[in-house]
Design an enzyme around this catalytic site. Structure first.
Site, PDB file in Angstrom:
ATOM      1  N   LYS A  11       0.865  -1.189   0.000  1.00  0.00           N
ATOM      2  CA  LYS A  11       0.000   0.000   0.000  1.00  0.00           C
ATOM      3  C   LYS A  11       0.883   1.214   0.000  1.00  0.00           C
ATOM      4  CE  LYS A  11      -4.471   0.798   0.312  1.00  0.00           C
ATOM      5  NZ  LYS A  11      -5.493  -0.143  -0.176  1.00  0.00           N
TER       6      LYS A  11
HETATM    7  N1  GLU Z   1      -7.181  -0.056  -3.491  1.00  0.00           N
HETATM    8  C1  GLU Z   1      -7.856  -1.281  -3.732  1.00  0.00           C
HETATM    9  C2  GLU Z   1      -7.932  -2.134  -2.495  1.00  0.00           C
HETATM   10  O1  GLU Z   1      -7.792  -1.647  -1.399  1.00  0.00           O
HETATM   11  C3  GLU Z   1      -7.369  -2.017  -4.967  1.00  0.00           C
HETATM   12  C4  GLU Z   1      -5.923  -2.381  -4.951  1.00  0.00           C
HETATM   13  C5  GLU Z   1      -5.418  -2.891  -6.286  1.00  0.00           C
HETATM   14  O2  GLU Z   1      -6.215  -3.049  -7.200  1.00  0.00           O
HETATM   15  O3  GLU Z   1      -4.227  -3.118  -6.366  1.00  0.00           O
HETATM   16  O4  GLU Z   1      -8.201  -3.295  -2.563  1.00  0.00           O
END
Ligand code: GLU
Length: 450
Positions: A139
């Site tokens: 993240k």
């Molecule tokens: N931000 C999204 C999540 O929290 C998607 C992450 C992604 O597609 O890599 O799952």
């Protein structure tokens, strides 16, 4: 001069990524977080510890899996329009990359901090394992208030952040995606900046990008669609038919609005919605298409929406309804308000909306909670499909994407449900058990180098 509202891309009103809030004028403050002594990292760790106990994880593997493999903090200096320099903090945490390249969104928000990003990165590891896609978890975030920035400033932040992360990102290494307050345009800038440095266009370095740049059909709606599938499965388990269900949805960004729209399409009555401007209640059912239109034409806010009576965001969470979809931010359902939740089913569209302290309260009340790492995994699932299409040079139709998403989500739900029956544990704990077990098995096979 461009304004922050230019971040709107193809679908009006749905302008941010997979997070709960939209980028909107700064007169509105985020609702104050409902504080208890949990923080997202502690909440994640408490569940991890319980699952590790059930799995009787060896101490070494436990240590390995609880620690992020890499945490990078960078400073992002930006020249503002008046010539002054402002420095923003940027974070990227790779929690684990044992199953494949690490995957996870990037959020822009004033309260981003390392602990939050660490928790969110770990949740991505567990989420990818739950839906059985070959990615690790990561993240990122930049601590900034996009509502106070122009498009040019957001672009500068994005490009400098990407330049600082050149050794981290990569189509086979670490692949960002949209999250709270980031969108397709921001992914396009990441792709461009990265590609300028590698001297070739690298579509696979980000997902959730615009269609013309190699994005996937269905990606923008994928998290909400996955929430809808999880909600339908959950309703079935508690013997509730969608057409008899009343639903409250917290957050009207990409995830909340699409979840509401799709559940409404399935016959459910959406009686409450909210965003940072407040919450709106209508026991006869809110016209979701009208709410989306209102938000689109009112600066991406529900403020003044005439289709419901104004209530507080806190009241929305404890509304008399069958299903609650928290699709805003972390730490919304805590031990302070969990006693007052009236819903029988909670489907977590956001990451970490329920603190670990609230888990036993909801369990003792008999509320079925479809946890975030299962319920909102539709986004990363279609990110995986996007990445696969980029690598293979395919372009799948919307029907193919949606069908594969449904298959993946439903299979994951069933695996989690069976695990919960087997161990007589909540769906949340079962999802952790499944995920940690998978990553631990891979770790044992790969062994430790060094
Ligand atoms: N931000 C999204 C999540 O929290 C998607 C992450 C992604 O597609 O890599 O799952």
């Amino acid at each position: 001069m461009a304004t922050t509202n230019d971040l709107v891309t193809s679908r009006p009103g749905i302008k941010n990524g997979d997070g709960g809030t939209t980028i909107s004028p700064s007169i509105y403050k985020e609702p104050a977080p409902i504080v208890d002594k949990d923080n997202p990292l502690e909440s994640m760790m408490q569940r991890f510890d319980r699952a590790a106990e059930i799995l009787q994880l060896e101490p070494g593997i436990y240590q390995y899996l609880k620690t992020p493999v890499k945490s990078v903090i960078v400073s992002i200096p930006i020249q503002m329009d008046d010539g002054s320099i402002q420095v923003f903090d940027g974070y990227r945490v790779i929690h684990n990359d044992i199953l494949g390249p690490s995957k996870g969104g990037i959020r822009y928000a004033p309260d981003v901090n390392l602990d939050e990003v660490k928790a969110l990165a770990a949740w991505m590891t567990w989420k990818c394992a739950v839906v059985d896609i070959p990615f690790g978890g990561a993240k990122g975030g930049v601590r900034c208030d996009p509502r106070k920035l122009t498009m040019q400033q957001i672009e500068k932040i994005t490009r400098r952040f990407t330049a600082n992360m050149l050794d981290v990102f990569g189509p086979n290494r670490d692949i960002p995606a949209p999250d709270v307050n980031t969108n397709e345009q921001i992914m396009a800038w990441i792709l461009d900046t990265y590609s300028m440095h590698t001297h070739r266009t690298e579509p696979g370095v980000v997902t959730g990008k615009p269609l013309v740049l190699g994005g996937s059909l269905g990606r923008r709606e994928a998290t909400g669609r996955g929430v809808m599938h999880s909600a339908l499965r959950g309703m079935d388990k508690i013997g509730l038919k969608p057409k008899n269900a009343t639903v409250a949805v917290e957050g009207f960004g990409n995830v909340g609005s699409i979840s509401a729209e799709l559940l409404h399409e399935q016959g459910a009555k959406i009686i409450g919605i909210s965003d940072i401007s407040g919450a709106y209640h209508n026991p006869n059912g809110i016209d979701i298409a009208a709410a989306i239109k209102w938000s689109e034409t009112h600066n991406f806010l529900l403020e003044g929406f005439p289709g419901g009576e104004k209530i507080t965001n806190e009241e929305l969470l404890t509304l008399n309804c069958d299903v609650l979809v928290p699709a805003a931010r972390e730490d919304r359902i805590t031990k302070r308000n969990a006693h007052n939740i009236q819903a029988k089913l909670i489907v977590e569209g956001a990451n970490g909306p329920t603190t670990a302290g609230a888990d036993p309260i909801l369990e003792s009340k008999g509320v079925l909670v479809v946890p975030d790492i299962l319920a909102n995994a539709g986004g990363v699932t279609v990110s995986y499909f996007e990445w696969v299409q980029n690598r293979g040079g395919y372009h799948w139709t919307l029907d193919v994407v949606n069908e594969r998403l449904a298959t993946t989500m439903n299979a994951a739900f069933d695996r989690v449900y069976d695990t919960s029956l087997k161990h007589k544990i909540s769906l949340r704990l079962a999802a952790y058990v499944l995920a940690i077990d998978k990553v631990a098995r891979v770790l044992r096979l790969r062994g430790i180098y060094g």
